[in-house]
Structures are given as structure tokens and as C-alpha cells.
Design a protein around this motif. Structure first.
Motif, PDB file in Angstrom:
ATOM      1  N   MET A 200       0.840  -1.200   0.000  1.00  0.00           N
ATOM      2  CA  MET A 200       0.000   0.000   0.000  1.00  0.00           C
ATOM      3  C   MET A 200       0.871   1.243   0.000  1.00  0.00           C
ATOM      4  O   MET A 200       0.602   2.211  -0.706  1.00  0.00           O
ATOM      5  N   GLU A 201       1.933   1.233   0.806  1.00  0.00           N
ATOM      6  CA  GLU A 201       2.791   2.409   0.890  1.00  0.00           C
ATOM      7  C   GLU A 201       3.589   2.598  -0.395  1.00  0.00           C
ATOM      8  O   GLU A 201       3.828   3.710  -0.822  1.00  0.00           O
ATOM      9  N   GLU A 202       4.007   1.478  -0.993  1.00  0.00           N
ATOM     10  CA  GLU A 202       4.855   1.576  -2.163  1.00  0.00           C
ATOM     11  C   GLU A 202       4.164   2.334  -3.289  1.00  0.00           C
ATOM     12  O   GLU A 202       4.773   3.099  -4.008  1.00  0.00           O
ATOM     13  N   ILE A 203       2.871   2.103  -3.498  1.00  0.00           N
ATOM     14  CA  ILE A 203       2.171   2.760  -4.591  1.00  0.00           C
ATOM     15  C   ILE A 203       1.485   4.034  -4.137  1.00  0.00           C
ATOM     16  O   ILE A 203       0.780   4.677  -4.912  1.00  0.00           O
ATOM     17  N   GLY A 204       1.701   4.416  -2.891  1.00  0.00           N
ATOM     18  CA  GLY A 204       1.191   5.695  -2.405  1.00  0.00           C
ATOM     19  C   GLY A 204      -0.304   5.720  -2.215  1.00  0.00           C
ATOM     20  O   GLY A 204      -0.921   6.791  -2.245  1.00  0.00           O
ATOM     21  N   LEU A 205      -0.938   4.586  -2.029  1.00  0.00           N
ATOM     22  CA  LEU A 205      -2.388   4.539  -1.860  1.00  0.00           C
ATOM     23  C   LEU A 205      -2.737   3.934  -0.519  1.00  0.00           C
ATOM     24  O   LEU A 205      -2.013   3.111   0.007  1.00  0.00           O
ATOM     25  N   ASN A 206      -3.850   4.352  -0.001  1.00  0.00           N
ATOM     26  CA  ASN A 206      -4.362   3.735   1.213  1.00  0.00           C
ATOM     27  C   ASN A 206      -5.753   3.218   0.888  1.00  0.00           C
ATOM     28  O   ASN A 206      -6.731   3.952   0.962  1.00  0.00           O
ATOM     29  N   MET A 207      -5.823   1.960   0.489  1.00  0.00           N
ATOM     30  CA  MET A 207      -7.094   1.420   0.029  1.00  0.00           C
ATOM     31  C   MET A 207      -8.116   1.336   1.146  1.00  0.00           C
ATOM     32  O   MET A 207      -9.323   1.413   0.917  1.00  0.00           O
ATOM     33  N   GLN A 208      -7.629   1.206   2.391  1.00  0.00           N
ATOM     34  CA  GLN A 208      -8.562   1.204   3.511  1.00  0.00           C
ATOM     35  C   GLN A 208      -9.327   2.526   3.565  1.00  0.00           C
ATOM     36  O   GLN A 208     -10.529   2.555   3.800  1.00  0.00           O
ATOM     37  N   GLU A 209      -8.626   3.633   3.368  1.00  0.00           N
ATOM     38  CA  GLU A 209      -9.267   4.943   3.377  1.00  0.00           C
ATOM     39  C   GLU A 209     -10.214   5.099   2.194  1.00  0.00           C
ATOM     40  O   GLU A 209     -11.281   5.685   2.297  1.00  0.00           O
ATOM     41  N   MET A 210      -9.822   4.579   1.035  1.00  0.00           N
ATOM     42  CA  MET A 210     -10.627   4.717  -0.171  1.00  0.00           C
ATOM     43  C   MET A 210     -11.975   4.015  -0.036  1.00  0.00           C
ATOM     44  O   MET A 210     -13.007   4.517  -0.472  1.00  0.00           O
ATOM     45  N   PHE A 211     -11.954   2.842   0.593  1.00  0.00           N
ATOM     46  CA  PHE A 211     -13.145   2.012   0.599  1.00  0.00           C
ATOM     47  C   PHE A 211     -13.959   2.089   1.888  1.00  0.00           C
ATOM     48  O   PHE A 211     -15.016   1.476   1.976  1.00  0.00           O
ATOM     49  N   LYS A 212     -13.484   2.851   2.867  1.00  0.00           N
ATOM     50  CA  LYS A 212     -14.139   2.785   4.171  1.00  0.00           C
ATOM     51  C   LYS A 212     -15.561   3.338   4.158  1.00  0.00           C
ATOM     52  O   LYS A 212     -16.379   2.993   5.014  1.00  0.00           O
ATOM     53  N   ASN A 213     -15.862   4.224   3.193  1.00  0.00           N
ATOM     54  CA  ASN A 213     -17.204   4.799   3.134  1.00  0.00           C
ATOM     55  C   ASN A 213     -18.155   4.017   2.238  1.00  0.00           C
ATOM     56  O   ASN A 213     -19.315   4.410   2.067  1.00  0.00           O
ATOM     57  N   LEU A 214     -17.669   2.941   1.620  1.00  0.00           N
ATOM     58  CA  LEU A 214     -18.540   2.136   0.766  1.00  0.00           C
ATOM     59  C   LEU A 214     -19.532   1.352   1.618  1.00  0.00           C
ATOM     60  O   LEU A 214     -19.227   0.959   2.747  1.00  0.00           O
ATOM     61  N   PRO A 215     -20.742   1.118   1.098  1.00  0.00           N
ATOM     62  CA  PRO A 215     -21.743   0.328   1.849  1.00  0.00           C
ATOM     63  C   PRO A 215     -21.194  -1.051   2.178  1.00  0.00           C
ATOM     64  O   PRO A 215     -20.598  -1.722   1.336  1.00  0.00           O
ATOM     65  N   GLY A 216     -21.397  -1.445   3.418  1.00  0.00           N
ATOM     66  CA  GLY A 216     -20.990  -2.778   3.832  1.00  0.00           C
ATOM     67  C   GLY A 216     -19.570  -2.900   4.321  1.00  0.00           C
ATOM     68  O   GLY A 216     -19.164  -3.958   4.783  1.00  0.00           O
ATOM     69  N   TYR A 217     -18.770  -1.809   4.216  1.00  0.00           N
ATOM     70  CA  TYR A 217     -17.377  -1.924   4.639  1.00  0.00           C
ATOM     71  C   TYR A 217     -17.262  -1.819   6.159  1.00  0.00           C
ATOM     72  O   TYR A 217     -16.680  -2.670   6.804  1.00  0.00           O
ATOM     73  N   ASN A 218     -17.829  -0.743   6.722  1.00  0.00           N
ATOM     74  CA  ASN A 218     -17.750  -0.557   8.174  1.00  0.00           C
ATOM     75  C   ASN A 218     -18.904  -1.296   8.864  1.00  0.00           C
ATOM     76  O   ASN A 218     -19.683  -0.699   9.600  1.00  0.00           O
ATOM     77  N   LYS A 219     -19.013  -2.565   8.621  1.00  0.00           N
ATOM     78  CA  LYS A 219     -20.117  -3.311   9.203  1.00  0.00           C
ATOM     79  C   LYS A 219     -19.681  -3.961  10.515  1.00  0.00           C
ATOM     80  O   LYS A 219     -18.495  -4.069  10.803  1.00  0.00           O
ATOM     81  N   THR A 220     -20.671  -4.371  11.270  1.00  0.00           N
ATOM     82  CA  THR A 220     -20.403  -5.064  12.525  1.00  0.00           C
ATOM     83  C   THR A 220     -20.986  -6.473  12.432  1.00  0.00           C
ATOM     84  O   THR A 220     -21.824  -6.761  11.577  1.00  0.00           O
ATOM     85  N   ARG A 221     -20.512  -7.304  13.317  1.00  0.00           N
ATOM     86  CA  ARG A 221     -21.067  -8.651  13.398  1.00  0.00           C
ATOM     87  C   ARG A 221     -21.336  -8.972  14.852  1.00  0.00           C
ATOM     88  O   ARG A 221     -20.722  -8.389  15.755  1.00  0.00           O
ATOM     89  N   LYS A 222     -22.268  -9.868  15.066  1.00  0.00           N
ATOM     90  CA  LYS A 222     -22.649 -10.209  16.428  1.00  0.00           C
ATOM     91  C   LYS A 222     -21.759 -11.333  16.943  1.00  0.00           C
ATOM     92  O   LYS A 222     -21.441 -12.270  16.216  1.00  0.00           O
ATOM     93  N   LYS A 223     -21.380 -11.201  18.197  1.00  0.00           N
ATOM     94  CA  LYS A 223     -20.537 -12.221  18.811  1.00  0.00           C
ATOM     95  C   LYS A 223     -21.100 -12.555  20.180  1.00  0.00           C
ATOM     96  O   LYS A 223     -21.385 -11.655  20.980  1.00  0.00           O
ATOM     97  N   LYS A 224     -21.274 -13.837  20.444  1.00  0.00           N
ATOM     98  CA  LYS A 224     -21.789 -14.278  21.739  1.00  0.00           C
ATOM     99  C   LYS A 224     -20.597 -14.575  22.646  1.00  0.00           C
ATOM    100  O   LYS A 224     -19.698 -15.326  22.272  1.00  0.00           O
ATOM    101  N   ALA A 225     -20.584 -13.954  23.808  1.00  0.00           N
ATOM    102  CA  ALA A 225     -19.442 -14.115  24.704  1.00  0.00           C
ATOM    103  C   ALA A 225     -19.911 -14.117  26.148  1.00  0.00           C
ATOM    104  O   ALA A 225     -20.975 -13.575  26.483  1.00  0.00           O
TER     105      ALA A 225
END
Length: 456
Positions: A200-225
Motif C-alpha cells: 500500500m505504501e509503495e504505490i502511495g495509496l491507502n485502500m482502507q481509506e478509499m473504501f471505508k465509506n462504501l456500503p458494507g465496509y464498516n459493518k459489525t457482526r454479532k458475537k456471543k461471549a
């Protein structure tokens, strides 16, 4: 002890707890660390003109070069990275460019500052986590006798009295066997994780930043604990919310710029031999030096957190210099490492001290490891002297790897005890290691030079 209170003598004293001998090297790094504090006391107009005096540590492997730099950084609570000069090339066929060391340092600074900030809000995060857990327990109780408790249950408000009662039960552990269902953040799309890190650093891009606002990216999941595990998850989540990451990033960049330490190992591997023709590998070696030069001289490197200046970072280089000499480095790079310190090869007496004196000495480590199985190791003084003597003998006969030889000798010495530790009866759990025991286990290996070369 604060940074202000760390005088050079006190720094050396702290290093003495982990590293035996090498007084000249400790003295040099102690002065370099103290000069950082001194620079901060100088008036602004002159402060920017005072640059750190970089150091080259010269000595064979296993004498403490890396350990000195690592302990110094820990002592100073400074961001620290260790890189190998031989991994950098001007054509990139190894896959690393020299600027990646600065990016790695910034990441180390981010982690350091984030841990400090998280520690500050831990108490508040724990309180908020207890409140959230009490809500989940209350909603689950209202939903009826189902397996576990769900965060999607009845929205009925929890009274203060009920909240305090549930918090008390959480703290006393009476609800530890109950389950709750919590929402935890998903770590993102799988294919993005495959592109993380260096690429990611080599090509100067941060794909996490690019895609974080896309639907379904910042989703949560349920965990029983269970309740204790759920409390830890919620406390971590609340701590992340309380930490101001923008401030963390700013502080981390400042700390990396002003107190970062970069340890460049194997710098002798990129030095061109005196009189060698500038063709083949020597061209590559000199190219790496010229790539490293602007970083050490002072330049600005672009990272995903912003531009970072390298002017006031401390660079500590190290190498064995068996075949080459520091004077074989290009003159410009030599000039950026004004302090040269030759570390002494370890003697038998040094090896004895290394076995016994450091806070994390090998004898203490093995004793603690086998104590977990109920085995009680007792090392006699003559055993320690014999182990050191045998390690020194092997070092002289074959490649001298310094104190690391002690690891191979100790492993072979305690091989039988380590293998049978869990099977020993109570009467066999006391193991006395004396000189005779050491000779009995290792004499044959030491006498046979061919065997010792392969095994020790």
C-alpha cells in the motif's frame, strides 16, 4: 525516572542491567540520548541547527550491538525500528525502498502514543463498558428465558438502581457464566487485507481509506461471549472511541521526528571493498548507500499520516566489517556517522557474566521455564564457568557468534531435562547442574570438531 533525570551515567547504569561490558558503546549512546534532552533546552533560533550525531557500532555478531540500541529506545520511550541495510536496493528487486524505514518508524510511533493514550482513558472506558454491559444484561433479562442475552431485546430503560445492582454483580463475578450478544466491528473486506502494509505504501495509496465509506465496509457482526469476555471487548471499543486519533497522529509524527531511533543493521554489507571495480554487486551496494544518504542527511518523507522530516532522527548503524571497513562507505555517508565505536569480542569472563548478571539472563530464563513443570534447576558456579568455557571454545574453533553461542550450548545441555520435565516424579524434580554434569552432556560434542560445528 523521567527523561530529564536520565544523566549519561544513569543511562549507562540502566543499560548495565541487560548488557554486559561494551562500556565505550554504552557511553556513546548515553551521550547521544542526553544530547536530545539538551537540544530541547536550547533557544528556538539555535535548536533547529543542532543535529544528532549518528553512530556506527563496529563489532562481530552477538556482542550486543542490536540490544544496546533496542534497550536505549525502550529507556527513552522513543519510537524505534530495526532495519537491515541489505534489504534495500536502488532497483527494488528485494521489494523495499529506503523510505519504508521512515514509514515503519511512524507506525511504531503511532502504536506507542496510542498505547499511552489508551492507558489514560482505561478507567473511564471500563466504566462505560460496565454501563453498556448492564444495559445488555437488563435487555436480555426482559426478553425471557432464551439462550444468552441479545442487544436487540426490549428497549425498556434501565433505572439507576438496577444499573448499580448489575454493575455490582459484574464486578463481583456473580454473572461470569452468563452470555451476552455484543456487536463487534468487522475487520473489513478480506481482499483489502491482502493488499495491506508495505504494498500500500509503495504505490502511495491507502485502500482502507478509499473504501471505508462504501456500503458494507464498516459493518459489525454479532458475537456471543461470556460476561468477562464481553466486558473486555466493550472496554476496548470504548477506549478507541475516547482516544482522539487525530491528536495521536500529530503527537506520533512529532515524536518520530524529534526522538525516533532507526537502527540500520548490516551496514557493512552495502560497503564496497576497497579497490573493487564499480561493476556488478558493488554498483548495487553503492546505489543503496546513495539512497540511504538523503534520509540520514535530512529529508521529508510522505506517509499516510502526513509529511515526516528526518533531520533530527537518530541513526545508529552497525556491522561486523570483517571484509570491509567504515572507510569503504561513500564519503558523504561516512560524514553523516561521525561517531565510531568498536565493540570488544566477548571473553570467557564476559560469557560468565552474561549467564548470571543481566536481569533477563539465560540461567534465570531456563530456571523459570522449567519451574512451570515443577522442575527446580540449581546451577553451581563451576557449571556456569564450564558452560562459558565450552561456548568460548566452540566460538574459537568455528564461526564466532558471540553470546548467541550460549543459547545453543544451553539448549543441548538441558535437552534431556526439557524433554522429560513433565514426566518426572517429585524426587527427580531437583536437578543440580555442576561442572561434571556439563562435561558429561557436552564433552563428546566439544571434542569432536565436526560434531560441534553442526550441533553447537
Amino acid at each position: 525516572m523521567t527523561m530529564r533525570g536520565l544523566t549519561p551515567r544513569e543511562i549507562v547504569s540502566e543499560l548495565d542491567r541487560y548488557i554486559v561490558g561494551q562500556d565505550k558503546a554504552k557511553r556513546a549512546v548515553a551521550i547521544a540520548l542526553r544530547n536530545r534532552w539538551r537540544r530541547q533546552q536550547v533557544k528556538d533560533d539555535l535548536r533547529d541547527e543542532i543535529f544528532p550525531k549518528n553512530i556506527i557500532l563496529i563489532g562481530p555478531t552477538g556482542v550486543g550491538k542490536t540490544e544496546i540500541a533496542r534497550r536505549l529506545a525502550k529507556l527513552a520511550q522513543a519510537p524505534f525500528v530495526k532495519v537491515e541495510a541489505s534489504k534495500f536496493t536502488e532497483v527494488g528487486y528485494v521489494g523495499r525502498d529506503v523510505e519504508s524505514m521512515i514509514r515503519d518508524l511512524v507506525e511504531a510511533a503511532i502504536s506507542l502514543v496510542r498505547e499511552e493514550e489508551t492507558e489514560k482513558v482505561q478507567e473511564r472506558a471500563a466504566e462505560l463498558a460496565e454501563d453498556r454491559l448492564a444495559e445488555l444484561l437488563h435487555q436480555g433479562a426482559r426478553s425471557g428465558p432464551t439462550f444468552g442475552f441479545s442487544s436487540q431485546s426490549s428497549p425498556e430503560k434501565l433505572s439507576d438502581a438496577e444499573r448499580e445492582k448489575l454493575r455490582a454483580q459484574i464486578r463481583t463475578g456473580t454473572l461470569d457464566d452468563q452470555y451476552v450478544e455484543v456487536d463487534v466491528a468487522d475487520s473489513g473486506m478480506t481482499f483489502l487485507r491482502n493488499f495491506s502494509g508495505q504494498g500500500m505504501e509503495e504505490i502511495g495509496l491507502n485502500m482502507q481509506e478509499m473504501f471505508k465509506n462504501l456500503p458494507g465496509y464498516n459493518k459489525t457482526r454479532k458475537k456471543k461471549a461470556k460476561v468477562p469476555d464481553a466486558l473486555k471487548l466493550l472496554a476496548q471499543e470504548e477506549a478507541q472511541k475516547l482516544v482522539d486519533m487525530d491528536r495521536v497522529n500529530r503527537e506520533a509524527i512529532t515524536r518520530a521526528e524529534l526522538s525516533g531511533i532507526i537502527f540500520i543493521d548490516e551496514i557493512d554489507k552495502i560497503a564496497s571493498r576497497e579497490g573493487a571495480r564499480s561493476v556488478g554487486p558493488d554498483v548495487s551496494r553503492e546505489g543503496v548507500q546513495r539512497d540511504i544518504l538523503p534520509i540520514v542527511e535530512g529529508s521529508t518523507v510522505t506517509t499516510k499520516y502526513g509529511p515526516v522530516k528526518t533531520d533530527h532522527m537518530l541513526f545508529i548503524a552497525a556491522g561486523a566489517f570483517h571484509v570491509t571497513k567504515p572507510s569503504d562507505l561513500i564519503p558523504e555517508l561516512q560524514g553523516r556517522f561521525p561517531i565510531r565505536v568498536a565493540l570488544e569480542p566477548l571473553t570467557g569472563a564476559d560469557l560468565v557474566r552474561i549467564l548470571k548478571e543481566p536481569k533477563n539472563s539465560l540461567l534465570k530464563q531456563y530456571t523459570a521455564l522449567l519451574a512451570t513443570e515443577g522442575v527446580r534447576l540449581h546451577f553451581a558456579d563451576d557449571a556456569v564457568a564450564e558452560i562459558a568455557r565450552l561456548a568460548q571454545t566452540v566460538n574459537e574453533r568455528s564461526q564466532n557468534i558471540g553470546a548467541r553461542r550460549l543459547h545453543t550450548v544451553m539448549e543441548k545441555l538441558l535437552d534431556e531435562v526439557s524433554f522429560t520435565a513433565s514426566e518426572r516424579t517429585e524426587k527427580d524434580r531437583d536437578v543440580a547442574v555442576d561442572a561434571a554434569y556439563v562435561r558429561d552432556r557436552l564433552a563428546e560434542l566439544i571434542q569432536d570438531e565436526d560434531l560441534s560445528r553442526y550441533i553447537l
